[in-house]
Design a protein around this motif. Structure first.
Motif, PDB file in Angstrom:
ATOM      1  N   ALA A  21       0.765  -1.032   0.384  1.00  0.00           N
ATOM      2  CA  ALA A  21      -0.144   0.193  -0.423  1.00  0.00           C
ATOM      3  C   ALA A  21       1.176   1.122   0.427  1.00  0.00           C
ATOM      4  CB  ALA A  21      -0.792  -0.185   0.861  1.00  0.00           C
ATOM      5  N   ASP A  22       0.569   1.811  -0.860  1.00  0.00           N
ATOM      6  CA  ASP A  22       1.649   3.652  -1.450  1.00  0.00           C
ATOM      7  C   ASP A  22       2.932   2.947  -0.855  1.00  0.00           C
ATOM      8  OD1 ASP A  22      -0.938   4.521  -1.480  1.00  0.00           O
ATOM      9  OD2 ASP A  22      -1.284   4.690   0.600  1.00  0.00           O
ATOM     10  N   GLY A  23       3.478   1.801  -1.494  1.00  0.00           N
ATOM     11  CA  GLY A  23       4.730   1.470  -1.773  1.00  0.00           C
ATOM     12  C   GLY A  23       5.997   0.437  -0.473  1.00  0.00           C
ATOM     13  N   ILE A  24       4.558   0.302   0.270  1.00  0.00           N
ATOM     14  CA  ILE A  24       4.951  -0.051   1.531  1.00  0.00           C
ATOM     15  C   ILE A  24       4.167  -1.288   2.239  1.00  0.00           C
ATOM     16  CG2 ILE A  24       4.928   0.624   4.645  1.00  0.00           C
ATOM     17  CD1 ILE A  24       4.608   3.659   3.499  1.00  0.00           C
ATOM     18  N   LEU A  25       4.901  -2.514   2.045  1.00  0.00           N
ATOM     19  CA  LEU A  25       4.476  -3.475   3.014  1.00  0.00           C
ATOM     20  C   LEU A  25       3.366  -3.881   3.709  1.00  0.00           C
ATOM     21  CD1 LEU A  25       4.323  -6.671   1.669  1.00  0.00           C
ATOM     22  CD2 LEU A  25       6.348  -7.317   3.349  1.00  0.00           C
ATOM     23  N   SER A  26       2.551  -3.557   3.587  1.00  0.00           N
ATOM     24  CA  SER A  26       1.537  -3.166   4.986  1.00  0.00           C
ATOM     25  C   SER A  26       0.791  -4.906   5.526  1.00  0.00           C
ATOM     26  CB  SER A  26       0.344  -2.580   4.304  1.00  0.00           C
ATOM     27  OG  SER A  26       0.900  -1.726   4.418  1.00  0.00           O
ATOM     28  N   VAL A  27       0.255  -5.189   6.310  1.00  0.00           N
ATOM     29  CA  VAL A  27      -0.606  -6.218   6.878  1.00  0.00           C
ATOM     30  C   VAL A  27      -1.883  -6.124   8.048  1.00  0.00           C
ATOM     31  CG1 VAL A  27       0.792  -6.465   9.282  1.00  0.00           C
ATOM     32  CG2 VAL A  27      -0.091  -8.327   8.354  1.00  0.00           C
ATOM     33  N   LEU A  28      -2.703  -6.434   6.921  1.00  0.00           N
ATOM     34  CA  LEU A  28      -3.646  -6.920   7.826  1.00  0.00           C
ATOM     35  C   LEU A  28      -3.911  -6.793   9.198  1.00  0.00           C
ATOM     36  CD1 LEU A  28      -7.456  -6.136   6.924  1.00  0.00           C
ATOM     37  CD2 LEU A  28      -7.583  -8.258   6.614  1.00  0.00           C
ATOM     38  N   LEU A  29      -4.502  -6.239   9.888  1.00  0.00           N
ATOM     39  CA  LEU A  29      -4.957  -6.262  11.817  1.00  0.00           C
ATOM     40  C   LEU A  29      -6.692  -6.093  11.738  1.00  0.00           C
ATOM     41  CD1 LEU A  29      -1.207  -4.923  12.759  1.00  0.00           C
ATOM     42  CD2 LEU A  29      -1.809  -6.997  13.076  1.00  0.00           C
ATOM     43  N   GLN A  30      -6.638  -6.885  13.336  1.00  0.00           N
ATOM     44  CA  GLN A  30      -8.505  -6.237  13.613  1.00  0.00           C
ATOM     45  C   GLN A  30      -7.697  -6.153  15.230  1.00  0.00           C
ATOM     46  OE1 GLN A  30     -10.705 -10.663  13.426  1.00  0.00           O
ATOM     47  NE2 GLN A  30     -11.942  -9.218  12.684  1.00  0.00           N
ATOM     48  N   ARG A  31      -8.964  -4.796  15.448  1.00  0.00           N
ATOM     49  CA  ARG A  31      -8.625  -4.608  16.522  1.00  0.00           C
ATOM     50  C   ARG A  31      -9.563  -5.545  17.622  1.00  0.00           C
ATOM     51  NH1 ARG A  31      -5.471  -0.717  18.866  1.00  0.00           N
ATOM     52  NH2 ARG A  31      -6.180  -0.084  16.603  1.00  0.00           N
ATOM     53  N   ARG A  32      -9.094  -5.968  18.698  1.00  0.00           N
ATOM     54  CA  ARG A  32      -9.481  -7.154  19.640  1.00  0.00           C
ATOM     55  C   ARG A  32     -11.038  -5.849  20.320  1.00  0.00           C
ATOM     56  NH1 ARG A  32      -8.292 -12.678  20.197  1.00  0.00           N
ATOM     57  NH2 ARG A  32      -8.579 -12.246  22.393  1.00  0.00           N
ATOM     58  N   ASP A 166       6.123  -1.145 -11.901  1.00  0.00           N
ATOM     59  CA  ASP A 166       5.390  -2.012 -11.321  1.00  0.00           C
ATOM     60  C   ASP A 166       5.938  -2.640 -10.152  1.00  0.00           C
ATOM     61  OD1 ASP A 166       3.854   0.169 -11.699  1.00  0.00           O
ATOM     62  OD2 ASP A 166       2.253  -1.603 -13.296  1.00  0.00           O
ATOM     63  N   LEU A 167       6.504  -3.729 -11.108  1.00  0.00           N
ATOM     64  CA  LEU A 167       7.033  -5.297 -11.006  1.00  0.00           C
ATOM     65  C   LEU A 167       8.788  -4.552  -9.997  1.00  0.00           C
ATOM     66  CD1 LEU A 167       7.573  -8.223 -11.002  1.00  0.00           C
ATOM     67  CD2 LEU A 167       8.799  -8.164 -12.726  1.00  0.00           C
ATOM     68  N   GLN A 168       8.955  -3.870  -9.936  1.00  0.00           N
ATOM     69  CA  GLN A 168      10.883  -3.449  -9.436  1.00  0.00           C
ATOM     70  C   GLN A 168       9.664  -2.766  -7.434  1.00  0.00           C
ATOM     71  OE1 GLN A 168      13.737  -1.369 -11.735  1.00  0.00           O
ATOM     72  NE2 GLN A 168      14.377  -1.016  -9.149  1.00  0.00           N
ATOM     73  N   ALA A 169       9.226  -2.014  -8.208  1.00  0.00           N
ATOM     74  CA  ALA A 169       8.006  -1.407  -6.939  1.00  0.00           C
ATOM     75  C   ALA A 169       7.440  -2.089  -6.135  1.00  0.00           C
ATOM     76  CB  ALA A 169       7.421  -0.729  -7.386  1.00  0.00           C
ATOM     77  N   VAL A 170       7.034  -3.651  -6.705  1.00  0.00           N
ATOM     78  CA  VAL A 170       7.028  -4.574  -5.389  1.00  0.00           C
ATOM     79  C   VAL A 170       8.049  -5.044  -5.067  1.00  0.00           C
ATOM     80  CG1 VAL A 170       5.385  -7.307  -5.508  1.00  0.00           C
ATOM     81  CG2 VAL A 170       4.541  -4.568  -6.754  1.00  0.00           C
ATOM     82  N   HIS A 171       8.942  -5.854  -5.720  1.00  0.00           N
ATOM     83  CA  HIS A 171       9.955  -6.476  -5.244  1.00  0.00           C
ATOM     84  C   HIS A 171      10.756  -5.479  -3.940  1.00  0.00           C
ATOM     85  CE1 HIS A 171       9.119  -9.295  -7.485  1.00  0.00           C
ATOM     86  NE2 HIS A 171      10.225  -9.827  -7.047  1.00  0.00           N
ATOM     87  N   GLU A 172      10.555  -4.252  -4.924  1.00  0.00           N
ATOM     88  CA  GLU A 172      11.133  -3.108  -3.774  1.00  0.00           C
ATOM     89  C   GLU A 172      10.588  -2.748  -1.707  1.00  0.00           C
ATOM     90  OE1 GLU A 172      13.900  -0.299  -6.356  1.00  0.00           O
ATOM     91  OE2 GLU A 172      11.669   0.316  -5.826  1.00  0.00           O
ATOM     92  N   ALA A 173       9.272  -2.391  -2.032  1.00  0.00           N
ATOM     93  CA  ALA A 173       8.435  -2.582  -1.001  1.00  0.00           C
ATOM     94  C   ALA A 173       8.421  -4.414   0.084  1.00  0.00           C
ATOM     95  CB  ALA A 173       7.264  -2.704  -1.266  1.00  0.00           C
ATOM     96  N   ILE A 174       8.881  -4.957   0.027  1.00  0.00           N
ATOM     97  CA  ILE A 174       8.360  -6.471  -0.337  1.00  0.00           C
ATOM     98  C   ILE A 174      10.472  -6.860   1.075  1.00  0.00           C
ATOM     99  CG2 ILE A 174       9.043  -8.964   0.123  1.00  0.00           C
ATOM    100  CD1 ILE A 174       6.328  -8.629  -2.010  1.00  0.00           C
ATOM    101  N   ILE A 175      11.324  -6.306   0.250  1.00  0.00           N
ATOM    102  CA  ILE A 175      12.564  -6.628   0.592  1.00  0.00           C
ATOM    103  C   ILE A 175      13.330  -5.041   1.093  1.00  0.00           C
ATOM    104  CG2 ILE A 175      14.752  -6.220   0.012  1.00  0.00           C
ATOM    105  CD1 ILE A 175      13.564  -8.835  -0.780  1.00  0.00           C
ATOM    106  N   GLY A 176      12.410  -3.993   1.005  1.00  0.00           N
ATOM    107  CA  GLY A 176      12.640  -3.076   1.519  1.00  0.00           C
ATOM    108  C   GLY A 176      14.701  -2.157   1.720  1.00  0.00           C
ATOM    109  N   THR A 177      14.506  -1.860  -0.002  1.00  0.00           N
ATOM    110  CA  THR A 177      15.919  -2.092  -0.401  1.00  0.00           C
ATOM    111  C   THR A 177      15.704  -0.934  -2.115  1.00  0.00           C
ATOM    112  OG1 THR A 177      18.440  -2.234  -0.394  1.00  0.00           O
ATOM    113  CG2 THR A 177      17.291  -3.811  -1.437  1.00  0.00           C
TER     114      THR A 177
END
Length: 215
Positions: A21-32, A166-177
């Motif tokens: 999301a917006d170039g950042i690897l994100s995770v879905l979380l739920q408020r208990r 697009d493909l490079q942006a996804v890889h960079e978000a996952i690796i963080g570099t």
């Protein structure tokens, strides 16, 4: 030990659903809403029924708690079993963690449809998480980073037609570099995972880039 006197023991499933999301690897979380860890963020999860298969439980949580339609997730991969005796203050609980990559639009729809859901950066969720879920997310991130080199897993985050940018942006978000553009593109072409379509992107302020698809 007699079976009837065995201490309470439970098996759960927890889902690590990630996107970019917006170039950042994100995770879905739920408020208990319940104790333990009431009002803290956690991974969508739940107890496995006595006669319920693990994969069936994971799919049930995917639809019921994570708000993701079953057809919107082609795969859920078992990550690891987490069984520290102190991970759940209620009783001895073993969790089977699953992870998946999903397009941003799919998880954004889930967040919009359920007020208790949120997308947070994988590496900086901004607040402490319930149970051992920070460790589960870290393990999923490490597994994902390792799979990038030998599987086309990142294509789950891309549309049917995409640019090499697009493909490079996804890889960079996952690796963080940040990758060297020519080297990255050469490596992707050498994998044989993608093929050029002969088409170019439209409605872009830049020079239209060629569109590719997964082979």
């Amino acid at each position: 030990m007699d079976v009837m006197s065995h201490p309470p023991f439970a098996v759960t499933v927890d889902l690590v659903l990630m996107t970019v999301a917006d170039g950042i690897l994100s995770v879905l979380l739920q408020r208990r809403v319940e104790e333990p860890f009431a009002d803290q963020l956690a991974l969508p999860g739940g107890f496995v029924g006595i006669e319920e298969a693990l994969d069936d439980a994971a799919r049930r949580v995917l639809v019921g708690k994570a708000g993701v339609a079953a057809q919107d997730s082609a795969w859920l991969e078992q990550l690891y079993t987490f069984g520290d005796p102190q991970r759940d203050p209620r009783m001895r609980t073993v969790s089977i963690a699953y992870f998946a990559l999903l397009p941003h639009a799919v998880l954004e729809r889930a967040v919009t449809s359920k007020a208790d859901l949120a997308l947070r950066p994988v590496t900086e969720p901004c607040e402490p998480l319930a149970f051992d879920h920070a460790a589960i997310i870290a393990a999923a991130h490490e597994r994902l980073r390792g799979k990038l080199d030998y599987t086309p897993i990142a294509f789950a985050l891309l549309p049917d037609l995409f640019t090499l940018r697009d493909l490079q942006a996804v890889h960079e978000a996952i690796i963080g570099t940040t990758f060297n553009k020519p080297a990255f593109r050469r490596r992707m072409l050498d994998t044989g995972w993608i093929e050029a379509t002969g088409e170019r992107e439209t409605e872009t302020p830049f020079r239209p880039a060629e569109l590719y698809r997964q082979r």
